[in-house]
Design a protein around this motif. Structure first.
Motif, PDB file in Angstrom:
ATOM      1  N   TYR A 210       6.394   5.101   2.647  1.00 30.47           N
ATOM      2  CA  TYR A 210       6.271   6.311   1.835  1.00 30.47           C
ATOM      3  C   TYR A 210       7.608   7.065   1.907  1.00 30.47           C
ATOM      4  CZ  TYR A 210       1.450   4.843   1.916  1.00 30.47           C
ATOM      5  OH  TYR A 210       0.310   4.094   1.780  1.00 30.47           O
ATOM      6  N   ILE A 227       0.205   7.005  -2.541  1.00 29.09           N
ATOM      7  CA  ILE A 227       0.755   5.898  -3.323  1.00 29.09           C
ATOM      8  C   ILE A 227       2.061   5.468  -2.659  1.00 29.09           C
ATOM      9  CG2 ILE A 227       1.583   5.135  -5.586  1.00 29.09           C
ATOM     10  CD1 ILE A 227      -0.062   7.411  -6.828  1.00 29.09           C
ATOM     11  N   ALA A 229       5.784   4.218  -1.856  1.00 28.65           N
ATOM     12  CA  ALA A 229       7.024   4.476  -2.610  1.00 28.65           C
ATOM     13  C   ALA A 229       7.359   3.319  -3.542  1.00 28.65           C
ATOM     14  CB  ALA A 229       8.172   4.729  -1.638  1.00 28.65           C
ATOM     15  N   THR A 231       5.403   1.602  -5.268  1.00 26.24           N
ATOM     16  CA  THR A 231       4.451   1.516  -6.377  1.00 26.24           C
ATOM     17  C   THR A 231       4.557   2.693  -7.339  1.00 26.24           C
ATOM     18  OG1 THR A 231       2.945   0.417  -4.824  1.00 26.24           O
ATOM     19  CG2 THR A 231       1.994   1.139  -6.890  1.00 26.24           C
ATOM     20  N   VAL A 232       5.141   3.817  -6.875  1.00 30.27           N
ATOM     21  CA  VAL A 232       5.270   5.009  -7.710  1.00 30.27           C
ATOM     22  C   VAL A 232       6.061   4.687  -8.966  1.00 30.27           C
ATOM     23  CG1 VAL A 232       6.357   7.268  -7.822  1.00 30.27           C
ATOM     24  CG2 VAL A 232       5.017   6.644  -5.814  1.00 30.27           C
ATOM     25  N   ARG A 233       5.670   5.300 -10.080  1.00 23.43           N
ATOM     26  CA  ARG A 233       6.355   5.077 -11.353  1.00 23.43           C
ATOM     27  C   ARG A 233       6.238   6.317 -12.218  1.00 23.43           C
ATOM     28  NH1 ARG A 233       1.491   1.957 -11.643  1.00 23.43           N
ATOM     29  NH2 ARG A 233       0.002   2.804 -13.172  1.00 23.43           N
ATOM     30  N   GLU A 237       0.010  10.299 -12.126  1.00 18.17           N
ATOM     31  CA  GLU A 237      -0.269   9.949 -10.736  1.00 18.17           C
ATOM     32  C   GLU A 237      -1.112  11.039 -10.108  1.00 18.17           C
ATOM     33  OE1 GLU A 237       3.968   7.647  -9.829  1.00 18.17           O
ATOM     34  OE2 GLU A 237       3.414   9.454  -8.730  1.00 18.17           O
ATOM     35  N   ASN A 250       4.521  12.182 -13.371  1.00 21.52           N
ATOM     36  CA  ASN A 250       5.732  11.992 -12.574  1.00 21.52           C
ATOM     37  C   ASN A 250       6.895  11.778 -13.538  1.00 21.52           C
ATOM     38  OD1 ASN A 250       7.745  11.257 -10.757  1.00 21.52           O
ATOM     39  ND2 ASN A 250       6.325  10.128  -9.442  1.00 21.52           N
ATOM     40  N   PRO A 255       9.407   9.159  -5.548  1.00 25.94           N
ATOM     41  CA  PRO A 255       8.333   8.483  -4.813  1.00 25.94           C
ATOM     42  C   PRO A 255       7.577   9.328  -3.793  1.00 25.94           C
ATOM     43  CG  PRO A 255      10.431   7.899  -3.852  1.00 25.94           C
ATOM     44  CD  PRO A 255      10.739   8.777  -5.037  1.00 25.94           C
ATOM     45  N   SER A 257       4.422  10.992  -2.430  1.00 19.98           N
ATOM     46  CA  SER A 257       2.987  10.908  -2.688  1.00 19.98           C
ATOM     47  C   SER A 257       2.240  10.877  -1.352  1.00 19.98           C
ATOM     48  CB  SER A 257       2.660   9.658  -3.517  1.00 19.98           C
ATOM     49  OG  SER A 257       1.306   9.631  -3.887  1.00 19.98           O
ATOM     50  N   PHE A 309       4.117  15.750  -3.921  1.00 23.23           N
ATOM     51  CA  PHE A 309       3.909  14.763  -4.977  1.00 23.23           C
ATOM     52  C   PHE A 309       4.971  14.935  -6.059  1.00 23.23           C
ATOM     53  CE2 PHE A 309      -0.141  14.910  -2.894  1.00 23.23           C
ATOM     54  CZ  PHE A 309      -0.619  13.609  -2.970  1.00 23.23           C
TER      55      PHE A 309
END
Length: 334
Positions: A210, A227, A229, A231-233, A237, A250, A255, A257, A309
């Motif tokens: 993360y 979520i 890091a 996978t974040v997009r 979110e 986002n 990243p 989350s 976030f």
């Protein structure tokens, strides 16, 4: 060494030192733990010896020697030292007619009988390590949630303990406490629909996978990663709070989350960074008041809380919260 469950294994609910203790005993026949006895008493049988140990909060195990001849009582030696099969193997010697038995606690709150009340229990997540005090929530959302104490952050093998406790990785129960009247509310945190197959992560003094909390200078913390890091997009979110979708867009794929929970042992002032709008307020608004608790949760389970976030999401810490009256959060896993 062959272990068997003695007839002392039936869980017994005992109230001692403010804790609820549900324990059983695991025994080894013809074995004796040398040099550890604290108290010696007469005991007619192994069951009575186990009960005597259960009645002392400091007792972790016992040696029981059967009676012979005309004597109606055997000898029960109560032991205070926590026994480890790895560390103390050499101390466990052969002795015919003697049984070594050690107190065992449930590994988590989800292992307790479901009819038991919520409260502080002793559990033993790692069989070869000392038990710990936790708060077991036994009523909300099916119960079985183990609330983590602040002291866990300075416990040996804290990461292994969390790994042993955290198996339902898509449900985390948070409790919030109000500053003024100390009343409590709860919310069940679940994955956002866009990340329905993404499991949460809980770690101690680590943000692996993360991003590092803003208040990490406080050293000790528990991190609830929502979520990863990787996978974040860009796009929607967030997470679900008590069945309500809490989301943001986002805007730049940043990243962050996570929730981070700080004991703040040194009473350091949190970061002055502030962006307390957005989902930092919305998720708290979905909390449901606990109107008939079995027990109030002790302060040891509530933390200074950081919520972070986005990219265009939110950052806040609970010292900055003004809406809804909450100023601390507790984390429960199962």
């Amino acid at each position: 060494m062959i272990w068997f469950l003695s007839f002392c294994f039936i869980p017994s609910l005992v109230f001692a030192a403010g804790n609820l203790r549900s324990a059983y005993f695991k025994s080894s026949k013809n074995k004796y733990l040398a040099g550890q006895a604290v108290k010696k008493i007469d005991s007619p049988n192994l069951i009575s010896c186990c009960q005597a140990c259960l009645g002392h909060s400091w007792c972790t195990s016992a040696n029981f020697k059967e009676s012979f001849g005309m004597s109606s009582n055997g000898n029960c030696e109560l032991i205070k030292q926590q026994f480890s099969p790895v560390r103390d193997k050499a101390k466990l010697t052969d002795r015919p007619g003697t049984t070594f038995t050690r107190k065992m606690f449930p590994k988590d709150c989800n292992s307790l009988p479901p009819h038991l009340p919520s409260g502080v229990y002793i559990i033993q997540p790692l069989a070869d390590e000392e038990p710990i005090d936790v708060y077991c929530e036994m009523a909300i959302h099916g119960g079985g949630f183990t609330f983590l104490p602040r002291g866990l952050t300075r416990t040996l093998h804290a990461g292994l303990i969390v790994n042993a406790l955290f198996r339902d990785r898509k449900n985390v129960l948070l409790k919030l406490k109000k500053r003024v009247d100390l009343s409590e509310s709860y919310t069940l945190i679940q994955p956002h629909p866009n990340f329905a197959h993404t499991e949460f992560g809980v770690s101690v003094n680590s943000f692996a996978g993360y991003t590092e909390p803003i208040n990490a200078f406080m050293k000790d913390y528990i991190l609830l990663g929502i979520i990863p890091a990787s996978t974040v997009r860009n796009g929607s979110e967030g997470f679900i709070s008590n069945g309500n979708i809490i989301q943001f867009s986002n805007c730049d794929g940043t990243p962050h989350s996570y929730f981070a929970f700080f004991p703040n042992y040194n009473l350091e002032p949190p970061s002055s960074r502030s962006n307390a709008g957005g989902i930092a307020n919305i998720w708290r608004s979905k909390a449901i008041a606990i109107t008939y608790p079995d027990h109030s949760m002790p302060d040891e389970f509530f933390f200074l809380t950081e919520v972070h976030f986005g990219g265009c999401g939110t950052y806040s810490s609970s010292d900055q919260w003004t809406k809804y009256g909450f100023n601390a959060t507790a984390i429960g896993i199962r």
